[in-house]
Scaffold this motif. Structure first.
Motif, PDB file in Angstrom:
ATOM      1  N   SER A 154       0.857  -1.188   0.000  1.00 21.57           N
ATOM      2  CA  SER A 154       0.000   0.000   0.000  1.00 21.57           C
ATOM      3  C   SER A 154       0.893   1.238   0.000  1.00 21.57           C
ATOM      4  O   SER A 154       2.068   1.164   0.363  1.00 21.57           O
ATOM      5  N   LEU A 155       0.288   2.336  -0.394  1.00 24.59           N
ATOM      6  CA  LEU A 155       1.053   3.579  -0.518  1.00 24.59           C
ATOM      7  C   LEU A 155       0.477   4.635   0.416  1.00 24.59           C
ATOM      8  O   LEU A 155      -0.740   4.681   0.624  1.00 24.59           O
ATOM      9  N   PRO A 156       1.334   5.508   0.957  1.00 20.88           N
ATOM     10  CA  PRO A 156       0.802   6.622   1.753  1.00 20.88           C
ATOM     11  C   PRO A 156      -0.051   7.546   0.874  1.00 20.88           C
ATOM     12  O   PRO A 156       0.139   7.595  -0.349  1.00 20.88           O
ATOM     13  N   VAL A 194       8.709   6.290  -0.270  1.00 16.36           N
ATOM     14  CA  VAL A 194       8.174   5.205  -1.111  1.00 16.36           C
ATOM     15  C   VAL A 194       9.292   4.580  -1.945  1.00 16.36           C
ATOM     16  O   VAL A 194       9.358   3.355  -2.087  1.00 16.36           O
ATOM     17  N   CYS A 195      10.196   5.403  -2.477  1.00 15.65           N
ATOM     18  CA  CYS A 195      11.334   4.876  -3.261  1.00 15.65           C
ATOM     19  C   CYS A 195      12.086   3.821  -2.461  1.00 15.65           C
ATOM     20  O   CYS A 195      12.534   2.801  -3.003  1.00 15.65           O
ATOM     21  N   ASP A 196      12.231   4.070  -1.154  1.00 16.01           N
ATOM     22  CA  ASP A 196      13.004   3.156  -0.316  1.00 16.01           C
ATOM     23  C   ASP A 196      12.291   1.836  -0.065  1.00 16.01           C
ATOM     24  O   ASP A 196      12.905   0.873   0.408  1.00 16.01           O
ATOM     25  N   GLN A 197      10.991   1.782  -0.359  1.00 14.49           N
ATOM     26  CA  GLN A 197      10.250   0.524  -0.168  1.00 14.49           C
ATOM     27  C   GLN A 197      10.182  -0.315  -1.438  1.00 14.49           C
ATOM     28  O   GLN A 197       9.569  -1.377  -1.444  1.00 14.49           O
ATOM     29  N   ILE A 214       2.906   5.438  -7.665  1.00 11.09           N
ATOM     30  CA  ILE A 214       3.976   4.807  -8.444  1.00 11.09           C
ATOM     31  C   ILE A 214       3.487   4.732  -9.889  1.00 11.09           C
ATOM     32  O   ILE A 214       2.427   4.167 -10.154  1.00 11.09           O
ATOM     33  N   VAL A 215       4.260   5.337 -10.773  1.00  8.61           N
ATOM     34  CA  VAL A 215       3.924   5.279 -12.192  1.00  8.61           C
ATOM     35  C   VAL A 215       4.966   4.392 -12.864  1.00  8.61           C
ATOM     36  O   VAL A 215       6.162   4.506 -12.586  1.00  8.61           O
TER      37      VAL A 215
END
Ligand code: AMP
Ligand code: GLY
Length: 428
Positions: A359-361, A406-409, A366-367
């Protein structure tokens, strides 16, 4: 609205820009089915994708006809310069983007520079050449540092910033005599080096009617601190405080309006996106180049900032009808960070499995750019620019924190990203 009166939309392309366009179109209450060709792994999870190359104009036209498409949104420049919009117009299907004549602004830098000169649009001093001797003679009179450009489409790689005469001579010979740039390099532009900060203005155009999106900044170099070779773009943000309301007015008066009047005077009924790459110099704003489509990755920050329904605007542009006098935008800032495959823009690995967060905050996304999707749903790397992670927040600093979290996940072998997207604005 009944299902049958809704508009079926085909998005042409396979990058992050097109994924963002698919997502924006799907949010519209006017949209019926949204499909893509050829699409990518991210689009395939959301809409039906058809494996047709962006260069296959007859197959794209046939797809639009058989799928009862009411609006085609063309992402990249190549199908525009091959006349996709003209071919669709011939069968009565509105398409967002310029016709082949309008697409020359990007497809030929020589055409574009002569257009600037003809219509007194501020740009770097230049010459265009197809022969070696006059090109070298021009260089004698205008010594390095100087910029050598292949005139044709070169996917952002046809620009050499020559610091020395030797480097300039080598670049000129490479382009005119070698085949490093293929037919794109048979004609070259040699132009003055401009100094300043770059900014981009995206304009949605319908003839002489236009509406501007907020100013944005791309990060073209692969390395942090803007070092290393040019790429298609490693990240972008919007807005940039460098483009004040006064400067925006100057850009519209000195660049956008004369361009649209010039296109009309030249017999070109321009529609679609006009993307002005600008250099903010001490002598005022100058146009580095025009693109005839949305930027990638700029689109990934610009479209989420548009608060209005974009589909009626794209459709009006496609039909050459009047545009709304302005668009509403969300307040705050947006950023996109590109996750690339290490090695890009040179050689890189493909086919690596990508692990995405469950899931995303809120206010992040994310594209997909260069990805494929296996039958079991596994997403794999398939291009140099793999994903874009965007964040929106009240400030650019917060948007950046959100996007980088998010990049870090996200995990894949050889993941590469720049950690300094937005650095100019963040350090002001
Ligand atoms: P273009 O494809 O023409 O936009 O060029 C790609 C990049 O090269 C631009 O975004 C600039 O960073 C740089 N560039 C192009 N032309 C010039 C110029 N005349 N002076 C300085 N930098 C330039
Ligand atoms: N990001 C640069 C471009 O789309 O041309």
């Amino acid at each position: 609205m009944s299902e049958s009166s809704k508009l079926n939309i085909l998005v042409v392309g396979s990058g992050g820009r097109e994924h963002a366009l698919v997502q924006k179109c799907r949010q519209s209450p006017l949209a019926g089915r949204v499909i893509a060709a050829p699409g990518n792994g991210g689009m395939a999870a959301e809409v039906e994708c058809f494996a047709i190359s962006v260069e296959d104009i007859p197959a794209l036209v046939e797809l639009a006809q058989t799928q009862a498409i009411g609006l085609v949104v063309v992402g990249p420049e190549v199908p525009l310069s091959l006349g996709l919009v003209d071919a669709l117009a011939a069968v009565g299907i509105p398409a967002y983007g310029p016709d082949q004549a309008g697409a020359q602004l990007e497809a030929s830098k020589a055409f574009c520079k002569d257009f600037f000169a003809r219509h007194q649009i501020p740009t770097a001093a230049y010459g265009t050449f197809t022969e070696l001797a006059p090109a070298l003679a021009y260089l004698e009179k205008h010594p390095a540092p100087i910029v050598i450009k292949a005139s044709g489409l070169a996917a952002g790689k046809g620009v050499i910033m020559a610091e020395t005469q030797e480097a300039a001579i080598a670049a000129i010979k490479d382009m005119l005599e070698g085949d490093a740039f293929g037919s794109s390099g048979r004609e070259i532009v040699i132009e003055e080096t401009l100094y300043g900060e770059e900014a981009s203005i995206h304009v949605i155009v319908s003839g002489e009617d236009f509406v501007c999106l907020p100013a944005s900044q791309d990060h073209k170099r692969v390395g942090e601190g803007d070092t290393g070779p040019n790429t298609g773009g490693m990240g972008a943000y919007t807005p940039t405080s460098r483009v004040t309301p006064a400067l925006q007015a100057e850009i519209e008066a000195q660049v956008i309006r004369p361009t649209l009047a010039g296109l009309k005077a030249d017999g070109i009924d321009y529609r679609g996106t006009l993307y002005a790459g600008l250099m903010l110099t001490e002598q005022g704003v100058k146009v580095l180049e025009y693109n005839v489509r949305f930027g990638d990755p700029e689109t990934q920050v610009l479209l989420p900032m548009v608060a209005d329904d974009l589909v009626p605007v794209l459709l009006a542009s496609a039909k050459g009808e009047p545009l709304p006098s302005e668009l509403k935008f969300h307040p705050g800032a947006a950023i996109v960070v590109v996750l690339a495959a290490a090695g890009y823009p040179g050689a890189y690995a493909k086919g690596e499995a990508i692990h995405l967060p469950e899931s995303l905050p809120a206010h992040s996304a994310i594209v997909h750019a260069g990805t494929t999707r296996d039958a079991d749903g596994t997403i794999r790397t398939a291009g140099g620019r793999v994903l874009g992670v965007s964040g929106q927040a009240a400030s650019l600093a917060d948007a950046a924190r959100l996007a980088y979290s998010v990049c870090d996940q996200i995990e894949f072998a050889d993941k590469y990203l720049r950690r300094d997207i937005g650095h100019r604005e963040l350090n002001r």
